[in-house]
Write an enzyme that holds these catalytic residues in place. Structure first.
Site, PDB file in Angstrom:
ATOM      1  N   ASP A 132       0.817  -1.221   0.000  1.00  0.00           N
ATOM      2  CA  ASP A 132       0.000   0.000   0.000  1.00  0.00           C
ATOM      3  C   ASP A 132       0.854   1.276   0.000  1.00  0.00           C
ATOM      4  OD1 ASP A 132      -1.763   2.073   0.652  1.00  0.00           O
ATOM      5  OD2 ASP A 132      -2.486   1.146   2.507  1.00  0.00           O
ATOM      6  N   HIS A 163      -3.832   4.301   6.771  1.00  0.00           N
ATOM      7  CA  HIS A 163      -2.754   3.798   5.911  1.00  0.00           C
ATOM      8  C   HIS A 163      -1.386   4.018   6.566  1.00  0.00           C
ATOM      9  CE1 HIS A 163      -5.387   3.141   2.404  1.00  0.00           C
ATOM     10  NE2 HIS A 163      -6.041   4.197   2.846  1.00  0.00           N
TER      11      HIS A 163
HETATM   12 ZN   LIG Z   1      -8.220   1.326  -0.681  1.00  0.00          ZN
HETATM   13 ZN   LIG Z   2      -9.358   0.792   2.426  1.00  0.00          ZN
END
Ligand SMILES: [Zn+2]
Ligand SMILES: [Zn+2]
Length: 556
Positions: free
Chosen positions: A200, A373
């Site tokens: 990510d 995130h």
């Molecule tokens: Zn996402």
């Molecule tokens: Zn997500």
């Protein structure tokens, strides 16, 4: 596409159909021989200025559909729309089993029911550390933390080695449910050898570590303690842990909670039924009952964090909500990030709430939100735990992917082991090598109402022009020789207000007739072209605008 490798060595191809080059429409194929699986199947909400009238954007599935006989399954990492939102479009065209954790599947079920696809869908529940055999792959979900519960990464054993895909993740050591990321499993996989890591990239620009969801709870507790009036808290309806913290704090402070917004009510019901959300008895009340309580015992939990025009929060700010009036002494908390592009609408809502006398807390002036995130140090840790031979940054715009590639170099991956690819560009790996294989069909498929993919660049450009400069239509009735029998009748939208500009329309009519007489065109097409030219020139001279001109020529 490049020619396949010599048949002697088995190869696996990772093919991103979406999410590499934009944040949204995440979908990655993993292909071995004629068999393939997909990781996620998401949509993207378009920028309304760029794509007027488009509901959402989905990946181009045509490669997977062409291989449908070998298309074994879709594995979902979590229940956000950018990971599950395109499933209903895929399932309409291919029957594929869908694997997901319980909350993810519950959210998917809601969507599929709306599309009338739930009955026919093959949904299969999976849990962290399960091992699922599909074709030549063995897939294992790995617990991660994120801004929605029940998120996972995936370890995929393939004929050439193990591929690890993180899904969306942060490394939250103190998540609310006490279920931290499975650091141990990531490290163990690293110990055994990870061939490819896909990780990510969303927050690669942020230094340090992403803070824990529990920190937000502590901050909110402080704000709740100081509040003397009603509290309105807006957050994403999918952020179950944030909602949990609000419910827990409400119980602590002897307040009651009313839910506003369809998705908020739905998600609370779904996750309470799954036991993911703990709702104290009697805490949730209908809005009417809440209004009957003293203000210092009220909490409203609402959607509308992006200032969306018809959301509950925007209506409250505008003083137009039927049942909720904001008053001096109320505390409004916008507990969410600003999605890029929404700064102005949120700003408008905040200003209006302040004018009404409320105190307003949001991301910039108070610590009331934390990202889902991983930041730079977390991302480095993931790279160090898994120690992949090859690395593919995923989930980001080009700048994020590039930033993540550079970050990987700082922890010792050499550039030839990093693949900076975007949608439609695959990476083929064997046991000993990896290379880029380009040219898979890809693109953004636009969905508008019931139409999927029928709107292309031309229609979009027309919509933008219509939005910018409006439309003029000119109707003419002609005979077979091209002589005018009736008209021109002129109608316009978004150019000038016709009723107040009769004189102007007369001039335009005269200009069209003069030009037509001079041009001596006789067939419909030619007459249409002349009309279009005459109108454009006239409007451009008067207003310097370029509306869409629509000649309607009837031959009788
Ligand atoms: Zn996402
Ligand atoms: Zn997500």
């Amino acid at each position: 596409m490049e020619s396949p490798p010599p048949a002697t060595e088995p190869a696996v191809r990772l093919i991103p159909l979406g999410g590499l080059g934009e944040i949204g429409l995440n979908m990655m194929l993993v292909e071995s021989g004629d068999e393939l699986i997909a990781i996620d199947c998401g949509l993207m909400f378009p920028d309304p200025d760029e794509m007027p009238g488009i509901d959402h954007v989905i990946p181009d599935f045509s490669y997977a559909l062409a291989k449908r006989d070998g298309f074994r399954a879709v594995f979902l990492t979590h229940g956000h729309e950018d990971h599950i939102g395109a499933l209903s479009y895929l399932l309409r065209r291919a029957q594929v089993p869908i694997y997901g954790t319980p909350l993810t599947l519950a959210l998917v079920s809601e969507r599929l029911r709306e599309h009338g696809l739930l009955e026919s869908a093959d949904l299969r529940s999976m849990r962290p550390r399960d091992r699922i055999e599909v074709g030549p792959f063995r897939v294992e979900p790995i617990r991660v933390t994120h801004s929605i519960v029940d998120g996972i990464g995936l370890a995929i054993d393939t004929p050439v080695g193990t591929i690890v895909h993180t899904g969306d993740f942060k490394l939250d050591a103190t998540p609310l449910d006490g279920d931290p990321p499975d650091y141990y499993r990531f490290a163990e996989l690293g110990e055994h050898g990870v061939l490819v890591l896909c990780s990510d990239s969303t927050n690669v620009d942020r230094p340090g570590h992403t803070r824990s969801e529990s920190d937000v709870g502590r901050a909110l507790r402080g704000h709740f303690q100081g509040a003397t009036g009603r509290i309105v808290l807006a957050t994403f309806a999918s952020h179950i842990h944030r909602i949990q913290q609000v419910l827990t704090l409400a119980a602590e402070h002897d307040r009651r909670v009313a839910l506003l917004g369809m998705s908020m009510q739905k998600n609370v019901t779904v996750s309470a039924a799954l036991g993911i959300l703990k709702v104290p008895e009697g805490l949730l009340v209908p809005l009417e009952d809440l209004n009957a309580l003293p203000r210092e015992r009220q909490i409203i939990l609402s959607t509308g964090t992006q200032g969306e025009p018809n959301s509950a929060l925007a209506l409250m700010a505008a003083g137009e909500h039927k049942y909720v009036q904001i008053e001096r002494g109320d505390l409004v908390v916008i507990s969410a990030r600003v999605i890029p592009g929404h700064e102005r609408t949120i700003g408008r809502v905040v200003n209006a709430l302040l004018r009404l006398g409320a105190e307003v807390l949001y991301d910039d002036n108070a610590f009331v939100h934390v990202s889902g995130h991983a930041s730079q140090e977390d991302l480095k840790l993931m790279l160090n735990l898994t120690r992949p031979r090859y690395f593919i940054p995923v989930h980001g715009e080009y700048r994020h992917l590039l930033g993540h590639a550079r970050l990987a170099e700082t922890v010792g991956l050499t550039p030839e082991r990093i693949f900076l690819v975007e949608d439609g560009v695959g990476v083929e790996v064997t046991k000993t090598a990896a290379r880029v294989v380009g040219g898979y069909p890809t693109g953004r498929v636009l969905v508008d109402g019931k139409g999927v993919g029928d709107i292309g660049a031309v229609v979009l450009r027309d919509r933008q022009l219509l939005a910018q400069d409006g439309l003029v239509s000119v109707s003419l009735v002609i005979d077979r020789a091209g002589a005018i029998l009736a008209g021109p009748e002129i109608a316009s939208r978004g150019v000038v207000y016709v009723k107040e500009n009769e004189a102007l329309l007369d001039e335009l009519r005269a200009a069209i007739l003069t030009t037509l007489a001079a041009a001596a065109a006789t067939d419909r097409e030619a007459i249409a072209a002349v009309v279009r030219g005459a109108v454009r020139q006239f409007i451009n001279q008067r207003f310097q605008r370029k509306p869409v001109v629509l000649p309607v020529i009837l031959e009788v």
